[in-house]
Motif scaffolding. Structure first.
Motif, mmCIF file in Angstrom:
data_model
loop_
_atom_site.group_PDB
_atom_site.id
_atom_site.type_symbol
_atom_site.label_atom_id
_atom_site.label_comp_id
_atom_site.label_asym_id
_atom_site.label_seq_id
_atom_site.Cartn_x
_atom_site.Cartn_y
_atom_site.Cartn_z
ATOM 1 N N GLU A 155 36.284 31.387 47.263
ATOM 2 C CA GLU A 155 35.895 31.961 45.970
ATOM 3 C C GLU A 155 37.006 31.803 44.945
ATOM 4 O O GLU A 155 36.748 31.526 43.769
ATOM 5 N N LEU A 156 38.228 31.964 45.398
ATOM 6 C CA LEU A 156 39.357 31.799 44.479
ATOM 7 C C LEU A 156 39.389 30.383 43.916
ATOM 8 O O LEU A 156 39.574 30.181 42.701
ATOM 9 N N LEU A 157 39.204 29.388 44.781
ATOM 10 C CA LEU A 157 39.220 28.005 44.318
ATOM 11 C C LEU A 157 38.112 27.750 43.306
ATOM 12 O O LEU A 157 38.325 27.084 42.282
ATOM 13 N N ALA A 158 36.933 28.279 43.573
ATOM 14 C CA ALA A 158 35.765 27.968 42.751
ATOM 15 C C ALA A 158 35.769 28.670 41.403
ATOM 16 O O ALA A 158 35.121 28.187 40.460
ATOM 17 N N THR A 159 36.498 29.775 41.276
ATOM 18 C CA THR A 159 36.379 30.590 40.060
ATOM 19 C C THR A 159 37.650 30.682 39.222
ATOM 20 O O THR A 159 37.590 31.180 38.099
ATOM 21 N N SER A 160 38.780 30.229 39.723
ATOM 22 C CA SER A 160 40.046 30.396 38.999
ATOM 23 C C SER A 160 40.258 29.297 37.969
ATOM 24 O O SER A 160 40.056 28.112 38.253
ATOM 25 N N ASP A 161 40.704 29.704 36.781
ATOM 26 C CA ASP A 161 41.121 28.733 35.765
ATOM 27 C C ASP A 161 42.549 28.274 36.015
ATOM 28 O O ASP A 161 42.916 27.146 35.692
ATOM 29 N N VAL A 162 43.353 29.155 36.581
ATOM 30 C CA VAL A 162 44.738 28.852 36.951
ATOM 31 C C VAL A 162 44.943 29.330 38.377
ATOM 32 O O VAL A 162 44.664 30.493 38.691
ATOM 33 N N VAL A 163 45.412 28.449 39.249
ATOM 34 C CA VAL A 163 45.710 28.800 40.634
ATOM 35 C C VAL A 163 47.214 28.695 40.848
ATOM 36 O O VAL A 163 47.817 27.651 40.577
ATOM 37 N N SER A 164 47.824 29.783 41.302
ATOM 38 C CA SER A 164 49.272 29.810 41.522
ATOM 39 C C SER A 164 49.563 30.106 42.985
ATOM 40 O O SER A 164 48.990 31.034 43.570
ATOM 41 N N GLY A 220 44.125 32.943 39.736
ATOM 42 C CA GLY A 220 43.978 33.093 41.170
ATOM 43 C C GLY A 220 45.313 32.945 41.866
ATOM 44 O O GLY A 220 45.977 31.916 41.720
ATOM 45 N N ILE A 221 45.707 33.953 42.613
ATOM 46 C CA ILE A 221 47.008 33.956 43.283
ATOM 47 C C ILE A 221 46.796 33.825 44.791
ATOM 48 O O ILE A 221 46.119 34.646 45.406
ATOM 49 N N VAL A 222 47.375 32.783 45.361
ATOM 50 C CA VAL A 222 47.271 32.544 46.800
ATOM 51 C C VAL A 222 48.591 32.969 47.437
ATOM 52 O O VAL A 222 49.609 32.287 47.307
ATOM 53 N N GLY A 250 46.321 39.529 29.490
ATOM 54 C CA GLY A 250 44.876 39.623 29.348
ATOM 55 C C GLY A 250 44.091 38.768 30.312
ATOM 56 O O GLY A 250 42.877 38.576 30.135
ATOM 57 N N MET A 251 44.727 38.264 31.360
ATOM 58 C CA MET A 251 44.028 37.451 32.341
ATOM 59 C C MET A 251 43.299 38.324 33.354
ATOM 60 O O MET A 251 43.712 39.456 33.635
ATOM 61 N N LYS A 252 42.210 37.813 33.891
ATOM 62 C CA LYS A 252 41.540 38.428 35.022
ATOM 63 C C LYS A 252 42.234 37.905 36.278
ATOM 64 O O LYS A 252 42.324 36.690 36.469
ATOM 65 N N VAL A 253 42.724 38.780 37.124
ATOM 66 C CA VAL A 253 43.542 38.367 38.259
ATOM 67 C C VAL A 253 42.798 38.618 39.569
ATOM 68 O O VAL A 253 42.298 39.712 39.820
ATOM 69 N N ILE A 254 42.737 37.575 40.395
ATOM 70 C CA ILE A 254 42.180 37.677 41.740
ATOM 71 C C ILE A 254 43.216 37.123 42.714
ATOM 72 O O ILE A 254 44.132 36.396 42.314
ATOM 73 N N ALA A 255 43.088 37.471 43.973
ATOM 74 C CA ALA A 255 44.089 37.024 44.950
ATOM 75 C C ALA A 255 43.491 36.938 46.339
ATOM 76 O O ALA A 255 42.510 37.622 46.662
ATOM 77 N N CYS A 256 44.098 36.090 47.167
ATOM 78 C CA CYS A 256 43.770 36.042 48.594
ATOM 79 C C CYS A 256 45.061 35.908 49.381
ATOM 80 O O CYS A 256 46.004 35.264 48.939
ATOM 81 N N ASP A 257 45.093 36.571 50.520
ATOM 82 C CA ASP A 257 46.275 36.543 51.380
ATOM 83 C C ASP A 257 45.854 37.067 52.742
ATOM 84 O O ASP A 257 45.487 38.241 52.873
ATOM 85 N N ASN A 258 45.903 36.208 53.758
ATOM 86 C CA ASN A 258 45.468 36.607 55.094
ATOM 87 C C ASN A 258 46.338 37.698 55.703
ATOM 88 O O ASN A 258 45.906 38.406 56.619
ATOM 89 N N VAL A 266 44.137 44.293 41.390
ATOM 90 C CA VAL A 266 43.762 42.891 41.552
ATOM 91 C C VAL A 266 42.585 42.839 42.521
ATOM 92 O O VAL A 266 42.558 43.566 43.523
ATOM 93 N N ARG A 267 41.621 41.986 42.238
ATOM 94 C CA ARG A 267 40.454 41.882 43.114
ATOM 95 C C ARG A 267 40.734 40.899 44.247
ATOM 96 O O ARG A 267 41.154 39.761 44.010
ATOM 97 N N ALA A 268 40.542 41.338 45.483
ATOM 98 C CA ALA A 268 40.725 40.481 46.653
ATOM 99 C C ALA A 268 39.479 39.624 46.850
ATOM 100 O O ALA A 268 38.349 40.135 46.805
ATOM 101 N N VAL A 269 39.682 38.322 47.053
ATOM 102 C CA VAL A 269 38.563 37.396 47.240
ATOM 103 C C VAL A 269 38.887 36.459 48.393
ATOM 104 O O VAL A 269 40.016 36.408 48.886
#
Length: 310
Positions: A191-200, A145-147, A164-172, A184-187
């Motif tokens: 949702e990013l907090l609840a589903t990410s194994d790694v948050v960057s 999860g990329i913030v 091979g990671m599944k990548v999601i991101a949020c950015d206002n 990359v899937r926008a969330v």
């Protein structure tokens, strides 16, 4: 014109500017504010790193300055409104250190998901802690999860996907279409907090992002997740992070930046388990230094030329 550089900058980039301008290179000034204030009034351009605070007395002393070059991308050490009011153009090295930071992030993720490095001393001492180290995880298939989805966030997404990671991101400030355009899937943030194994984290420090990762946000992260901050200190509540590591809610964290730098001996982070720390060097490699310094030098030359013809 005179270019004042009170911090480290490569010889190649300085030489490029010196062919057209007078370059005053005094890297000791970064820790000598009185001397820097004495030199500042003669500068048409100031080039700084993150330690020099271009605000207050220093900004007032830059009476001739029309360009500030930033050897990096974070601008929280520069009073942007004050510079704009004085007609000073601020030039960051946008994108030049993105690869270095992204490599730092994926390296930290790999180390924390499979922390064999912590047993090196034990193995060399004749112990064999194999049983304690077989519970590590592969990075492939994990959710990154990329913030913040600027140049560094996008490069981190690219490297994560390559592993091979599944990548999601949020950015206002970035549209979902732009994020999706990078595969990359926008969330939402939640949702990013609840589903990410790694948050960057890859956003600037602002009033809105200060303590964004407080006790509530950390508690909302997926149990056993990893947090990596190579953006800016102050975005993460360090005391809350220490508690989340100590109680086992988070499996680990890597911090390259801190609310106060250098990190004090009384920091709440001291003694926290499964924590990797480094002294604000995620974006610094020999290669990135060359790119950053050459980019800023080139853009400073262009900006000063435009000032001459204005």
């Amino acid at each position: 014109m005179k270019i004042l550089i009170p911090d480290l900058m490569t010889a190649e980039s300085r030489a490029a500017m010196a062919r057209q301008h007078e370059v005053i290179y005094e890297p000791t000034l970064v820790t000598d504010l009185p001397a820097l204030l004495r030199a500042a009034p003669q500068a048409d351009c100031l080039i700084v790193r993150n330690r020099t605070q271009v605000r207050g007395k220093l900004l007032d002393a830059l009476t001739r300055c029309r360009v500030v070059g930033r050897l990096g991308v974070g601008l929280d050490n520069i009073d942007l409104e004050g510079c704009a009011a004085r007609g000073i153009e601020v030039i960051p090295a946008t994108g030049a250190n993105a690869l270095a930071v992204a490599e730092y992030v994926v390296t930290a993720a790999l180390m924390l998901l499979r922390p064999w490095f912590a047993a090196s001393a034990s193995v060399l001492a004749g112990e064999w802690p194999r049983a304690a180290l077989v519970q590590g995880h592969e990075v492939a298939g994990r959710t990154l999860g990329i913030v913040g989805f600027g140049s560094i966030g996008r490069e981190t997404a690219r490297l994560g996907a390559a592993l091979g990671m599944k990548v999601i991101a949020c950015d206002n400030s970035t549209s979902a279409a732009t994020i999706a355009g990078n595969d990359v899937r926008a969330v939402s943030f939640d949702e990013l907090l609840a589903t990410s194994d790694v948050v960057s984290l890859h956003m600037p420090l602002t009033a809105g992002t200060r303590n964004l990762f407080d006790a509530r946000a950390l508690a909302a992260m997926k149990p056993g997740a990893i947090l990596i901050n190579a953006a800016r200190g102050g975005i993460v509540d360090e005391a809350a992070l220490a508690r989340a590591l100590c109680d086992g809610h988070l499996a680990g964290a890597a911090l390259d930046v801190f609310d106060t730098e250098p990190l004090g001996a009384r920091s709440p982070l001291v003694g926290a388990p499964n924590l990797l720390v480094s002294p604000h060097i995620a974006g610094v490699t020999e290669e990135s230094e060359t790119r950053v310094c050459n980019l800023v030098a080139r853009r400073v030359i262009e900006a000063l030329a435009a000032q001459r013809t204005a």
